[in-house]
Design a protein around this motif. Sequence first.
Motif, PDB file in Angstrom:
ATOM      1  N   PHE A 140      22.802 -11.000 -14.557  1.00 26.30           N
ATOM      2  CA  PHE A 140      22.479  -9.597 -14.316  1.00 26.30           C
ATOM      3  C   PHE A 140      21.228  -9.535 -13.435  1.00 26.30           C
ATOM      4  O   PHE A 140      20.171 -10.017 -13.835  1.00 26.30           O
ATOM      5  CB  PHE A 140      22.232  -8.868 -15.633  1.00 26.30           C
ATOM      6  CG  PHE A 140      23.380  -8.997 -16.599  1.00 26.30           C
ATOM      7  CD1 PHE A 140      24.369  -8.025 -16.663  1.00 26.30           C
ATOM      8  CD2 PHE A 140      23.487 -10.108 -17.432  1.00 26.30           C
ATOM      9  CE1 PHE A 140      25.433  -8.147 -17.537  1.00 26.30           C
ATOM     10  CE2 PHE A 140      24.551 -10.241 -18.315  1.00 26.30           C
ATOM     11  CZ  PHE A 140      25.526  -9.253 -18.361  1.00 26.30           C
ATOM     12  N   THR A 142      19.027  -6.749 -11.762  1.00 27.95           N
ATOM     13  CA  THR A 142      18.742  -5.323 -11.605  1.00 27.95           C
ATOM     14  C   THR A 142      17.898  -5.109 -10.360  1.00 27.95           C
ATOM     15  O   THR A 142      17.141  -5.981  -9.938  1.00 27.95           O
ATOM     16  CB  THR A 142      18.002  -4.775 -12.834  1.00 27.95           C
ATOM     17  OG1 THR A 142      16.756  -5.468 -12.976  1.00 27.95           O
ATOM     18  CG2 THR A 142      18.819  -4.952 -14.095  1.00 27.95           C
ATOM     19  N   THR A 154      20.298   0.279 -10.485  1.00 29.34           N
ATOM     20  CA  THR A 154      21.516  -0.504 -10.304  1.00 29.34           C
ATOM     21  C   THR A 154      21.421  -1.838 -11.023  1.00 29.34           C
ATOM     22  O   THR A 154      20.354  -2.458 -11.064  1.00 29.34           O
ATOM     23  CB  THR A 154      21.765  -0.749  -8.804  1.00 29.34           C
ATOM     24  OG1 THR A 154      21.877   0.519  -8.138  1.00 29.34           O
ATOM     25  CG2 THR A 154      23.018  -1.553  -8.553  1.00 29.34           C
ATOM     26  N   VAL A 155      22.556  -2.268 -11.578  1.00 29.36           N
ATOM     27  CA  VAL A 155      22.697  -3.629 -12.092  1.00 29.36           C
ATOM     28  C   VAL A 155      23.774  -4.329 -11.267  1.00 29.36           C
ATOM     29  O   VAL A 155      24.910  -3.864 -11.200  1.00 29.36           O
ATOM     30  CB  VAL A 155      23.090  -3.654 -13.582  1.00 29.36           C
ATOM     31  CG1 VAL A 155      23.279  -5.101 -14.043  1.00 29.36           C
ATOM     32  CG2 VAL A 155      22.027  -2.971 -14.435  1.00 29.36           C
ATOM     33  N   LEU A 157      25.981  -7.577 -11.137  1.00 29.64           N
ATOM     34  CA  LEU A 157      26.333  -8.574 -12.141  1.00 29.64           C
ATOM     35  C   LEU A 157      27.524  -9.411 -11.713  1.00 29.64           C
ATOM     36  O   LEU A 157      28.401  -8.969 -10.974  1.00 29.64           O
ATOM     37  CB  LEU A 157      26.595  -7.908 -13.490  1.00 29.64           C
ATOM     38  CG  LEU A 157      27.807  -7.000 -13.660  1.00 29.64           C
ATOM     39  CD1 LEU A 157      29.018  -7.784 -14.166  1.00 29.64           C
ATOM     40  CD2 LEU A 157      27.484  -5.869 -14.634  1.00 29.64           C
ATOM     41  N   ARG A 172      27.889  -4.566  -7.495  1.00 25.56           N
ATOM     42  CA  ARG A 172      26.878  -3.562  -7.851  1.00 25.56           C
ATOM     43  C   ARG A 172      27.469  -2.497  -8.766  1.00 25.56           C
ATOM     44  O   ARG A 172      28.591  -2.035  -8.559  1.00 25.56           O
ATOM     45  CB  ARG A 172      26.328  -2.899  -6.591  1.00 25.56           C
ATOM     46  CG  ARG A 172      25.418  -3.778  -5.775  1.00 25.56           C
ATOM     47  CD  ARG A 172      24.923  -3.064  -4.547  1.00 25.56           C
ATOM     48  NE  ARG A 172      25.965  -2.948  -3.527  1.00 25.56           N
ATOM     49  CZ  ARG A 172      25.804  -2.323  -2.369  1.00 25.56           C
ATOM     50  NH1 ARG A 172      24.652  -1.739  -2.080  1.00 25.56           N
ATOM     51  NH2 ARG A 172      26.777  -2.280  -1.489  1.00 25.56           N
ATOM     52  N   THR A 190      16.879  -5.454 -17.820  1.00 26.91           N
ATOM     53  CA  THR A 190      17.940  -5.701 -18.792  1.00 26.91           C
ATOM     54  C   THR A 190      17.444  -6.655 -19.873  1.00 26.91           C
ATOM     55  O   THR A 190      16.509  -7.432 -19.670  1.00 26.91           O
ATOM     56  CB  THR A 190      19.196  -6.309 -18.138  1.00 26.91           C
ATOM     57  OG1 THR A 190      18.816  -7.423 -17.314  1.00 26.91           O
ATOM     58  CG2 THR A 190      19.950  -5.284 -17.326  1.00 26.91           C
ATOM     59  N   GLY A 200      19.964  -1.935 -20.831  1.00 27.13           N
ATOM     60  CA  GLY A 200      19.274  -1.718 -19.571  1.00 27.13           C
ATOM     61  C   GLY A 200      18.295  -0.569 -19.701  1.00 27.13           C
ATOM     62  O   GLY A 200      18.484   0.343 -20.520  1.00 27.13           O
TER      63      GLY A 200
END
Length: 460
Positions: A140, A142, A154-155, A157, A172, A190, A200
């Motif tokens: 993850f 961020t 936004t994360v 991953l 994204r 996170t 998060g």
Amino acid sequence: MTLTVVNMIPKSLSGEREQDSEPNIAVNPVNPMQIVGTAFTPDPAHGPQAPIYVSSDGGATWSLRSIVPGGEATADISVAYATQGGTLYTGILNWSTFNLNILRVADPFGPYPMTALVDRPAEDQPWVTAQTDANKDHVFVTHNDFNASPKTATVELSRDARTAGAPAGFQRHVIERRTTLGQDGPPVRTAVHASGVVYGAFHRWRSVVKETNTALDVRTDVCVVRDDDLGGGQTPFRDLKDPGDQFAGVRVGKNRLVHFTGSVGPLGFERIGADLSIAVDPANEANVWLAWCDRVGGVQSRDWTMHVRHSTNRGQSWSADVRTIKQAKNPALAINDSGVVGLMYQQVVGTGATAQWRTRLELSDDAWATNPTAFVLHRALANSPKRQFLPYLGDYIRMVTVGSAFYGVFSGSNRPDMANFPNGVTYQRNANFTTRTLLRNDGATPVPVSIDPFFVHYVP
């Protein structure tokens, strides 16, 4: 219990005088003797790759490895190990382009540079966490993604990042669900639990209160989101709804005033405006901790206040402040396998010429219902050394746990004075603590005081 503080600059770099601020740390959970650190440290040879700090003896000694592509230094940088397999993941703002880069290296102690998996402009403050599940690294990263404006928290991953070619599955996911004034705040964080639950946190920017050439006052909601399956599905991080408006993301702090400074603020040479940390109890996914800073006293005040809050029901509801600290920034939360909560932070104490930066560590097993175990790790005059650039100490520090042990990193004045380290310190770089002088590699020529990264290890 044992507490160790180590200046991370290697002996071979005793002549170093850079502003080595904004540090980060990662500990290999499979082998905690292997630790990686970062800071705004340029390559000593001014080569094409930036360095990381590495320790193979649990943080007692450190060396540099220049394996980060993109120029002799980095802008923002954070690191995290997967929980199995030994792969290190890194998020940086590339020194040459200021693009977001997501990087991977199978062995940061090996001979090979990091591999770039993502390269994209218009991003800010990447922050990395990772969890291995069924031999797959779920990573993850961020960031504040201006490509997604006006909802920028936004994360990014990947659910299987260890070996695949670029972009290694990274996608994204915007976690902001409400309207904003055009963007969210810089920090997005996170916290990952072994059960697959991922929390998060971010700052939702609601409205501008006041704007000048040197400062910005913004009304902000401090929001927490949750995903119950390691970011799986097409729309991750929507498993926690606010009871007030039913949007994904509980507003833990509503309509808070955040004050951004572009130069001098209320904390010496440091800017303020973007402090955030979240941590989950490794023994109980329902126990979550959150810390942030805001301006309690309003636009005309000079305070910068840290708040620590606690949820025992997976983020659905939150306590009032269990800890409130004036003139503090850079909260770093971590929880060990016994449920002890660690809070490391930096605070300005006093005013004028005698004001000091103090880096503190507090540990509590009862949510601060009684006095915590507390240490002053470092203290130094707030007006020395002079600032080279912003941030001065950094927009964040970091702390992590493996088992019962806490591992942390902070930046501060490297003046070799035992009065600055009430609980002791070890230097690798040449330093005379009697004359309070840093020395070059020859052991005789004085070196000016600057900002260095310091490693912290605490075992209850």
